[in-house]
Design an enzyme around this catalytic site. Structure first.
Site, PDB file in Angstrom:
ATOM      1  N   HIS A   8      -2.257   7.939   6.867  1.00  0.00           N
ATOM      2  CA  HIS A   8      -1.216   8.631   6.247  1.00  0.00           C
ATOM      3  C   HIS A   8      -1.799  10.076   5.743  1.00  0.00           C
ATOM      4  O   HIS A   8      -1.115  10.822   5.559  1.00  0.00           O
ATOM      5  CB  HIS A   8      -0.804   8.087   5.113  1.00  0.00           C
TER       6      HIS A   8
ATOM      7  N   HIS B 243      -4.455   1.830   7.601  1.00  0.00           N
ATOM      8  CA  HIS B 243      -2.880   2.335   7.469  1.00  0.00           C
ATOM      9  C   HIS B 243      -2.911   3.626   6.687  1.00  0.00           C
ATOM     10  O   HIS B 243      -2.405   4.396   6.984  1.00  0.00           O
ATOM     11  CB  HIS B 243      -2.151   1.213   7.337  1.00  0.00           C
ATOM     12  N   GLU B 244      -3.362   3.404   5.411  1.00  0.00           N
ATOM     13  CA  GLU B 244      -3.051   4.618   4.410  1.00  0.00           C
ATOM     14  C   GLU B 244      -3.947   5.592   4.654  1.00  0.00           C
ATOM     15  O   GLU B 244      -3.459   6.809   4.376  1.00  0.00           O
ATOM     16  CB  GLU B 244      -3.305   3.827   3.038  1.00  0.00           C
TER      17      GLU B 244
ATOM     18  N   GLY C 233       0.744  -1.244   0.113  1.00  0.00           N
ATOM     19  CA  GLY C 233       0.126  -0.155   0.011  1.00  0.00           C
ATOM     20  C   GLY C 233       0.801   1.222   0.035  1.00  0.00           C
ATOM     21  O   GLY C 233       2.241   1.112   0.515  1.00  0.00           O
TER      22      GLY C 233
ATOM     23  N   CYS D 255       5.862  -0.030   7.605  1.00  0.00           N
ATOM     24  CA  CYS D 255       5.406   1.094   6.903  1.00  0.00           C
ATOM     25  C   CYS D 255       6.640   1.399   5.892  1.00  0.00           C
ATOM     26  O   CYS D 255       7.898   1.588   6.504  1.00  0.00           O
ATOM     27  CB  CYS D 255       5.119   2.077   7.905  1.00  0.00           C
ATOM     28  N   LEU D 256       6.642   1.545   4.729  1.00  0.00           N
ATOM     29  CA  LEU D 256       7.770   2.296   3.753  1.00  0.00           C
ATOM     30  C   LEU D 256       8.512   3.323   4.402  1.00  0.00           C
ATOM     31  O   LEU D 256       9.680   3.593   4.051  1.00  0.00           O
ATOM     32  CB  LEU D 256       7.441   2.126   2.364  1.00  0.00           C
TER      33      LEU D 256
ATOM     34  N   GLN E 235       3.320   9.931   0.902  1.00  0.00           N
ATOM     35  CA  GLN E 235       4.632   9.020   0.997  1.00  0.00           C
ATOM     36  C   GLN E 235       5.312   9.055  -0.342  1.00  0.00           C
ATOM     37  O   GLN E 235       6.385   9.005  -0.249  1.00  0.00           O
ATOM     38  CB  GLN E 235       4.341   7.585   1.158  1.00  0.00           C
TER      39      GLN E 235
END
Ligand code: NI
Length: 189
Positions: free
Chosen positions: A140, A136-137, A45, A94-95, A50
């Site tokens: 962000h 989660h996204e 994702g 998370c990236l 990001q």
């Protein structure tokens, strides 16, 4: 095109992202680039902040996981969680927070209103891994990271790693945005 991923202490990850007004060439390009970036990392994702754009837009694809191989990639624009049910603890990473994992408790099922890549409005219920990645996204888009949701003990365990990331000491196997962080009062890039 692969975009550099913004990292932990980047201000853009703490901002409330802005609603997308409609689909144009730049939004289509951003979506394509976000998929490229997510697949390359690899991740399941990615939210626009990001990828350096403070817009309410996310992409996901969980089909690399054997039990979700039938699930199509998804774009969610201006997503709004209408209601939620149940609670579930699941390990997240998370990236934008390379090398850090932790258990996060979130609702198990959500009812979501969102627009797809053609700006068509949908209301759908999601559970399991899709509900997890979506939440989660969406965090962000609201300037929130999964580490903010860790229980105190778990957060203490990863604090050293977070401090290291903020100081630019981390390893990532994908391109990251130049990090500007404040260390002992001086700005270092
Ligand atoms: Ni993330």
């Amino acid at each position: 095109m692969i975009l550099p991923i913004t990292i932990y202490s980047d201000e853009i990850l703490r901002k409330q992202a802005v609603m997308v007004e409609g689909i144009d060439k730049s939004i289509r390009e951003l979506i394509a680039n976000m998929f490229d970036t997510m697949y390359k990392a690899p991740g399941i994702g990615l939210a626009a902040p990001q990828a350096g754009s403070s817009l309410r837009l996310l992409v996901l694809d969980i089909s690399c996981m054997a039990e979700y191989s039938h699930i199509s990639p998804m774009v969610a624009i201006n997503p709004v969680i209408l209601s939620s049910k149940g609670y579930l603890a699941m390990e997240e990473g998370c990236l934008s927070v390379p090398g850090v994992q932790g258990d996060v408790v979130r609702p198990a099922t959500i009812s979501l209103q969102y627009r797809d890549e053609e700006f068509v409005l949908h209301t759908r219920e999601f559970s399991g891994m899709l509900a997890r990645v979506l939440q989660h996204e969406i965090d962000h888009l609201d300037g929130k990271l999964f580490v903010d949701r860790l229980q105190k003990r778990e957060r203490r365990k990863v604090q050293k790693d977070l401090d290291a990331i903020a100081a630019g000491r981390f390893a990532a196997s994908y391109p990251v945005a130049p990090l500007v962080s404040v260390v002992e009062g001086s700005r270092v890039v």
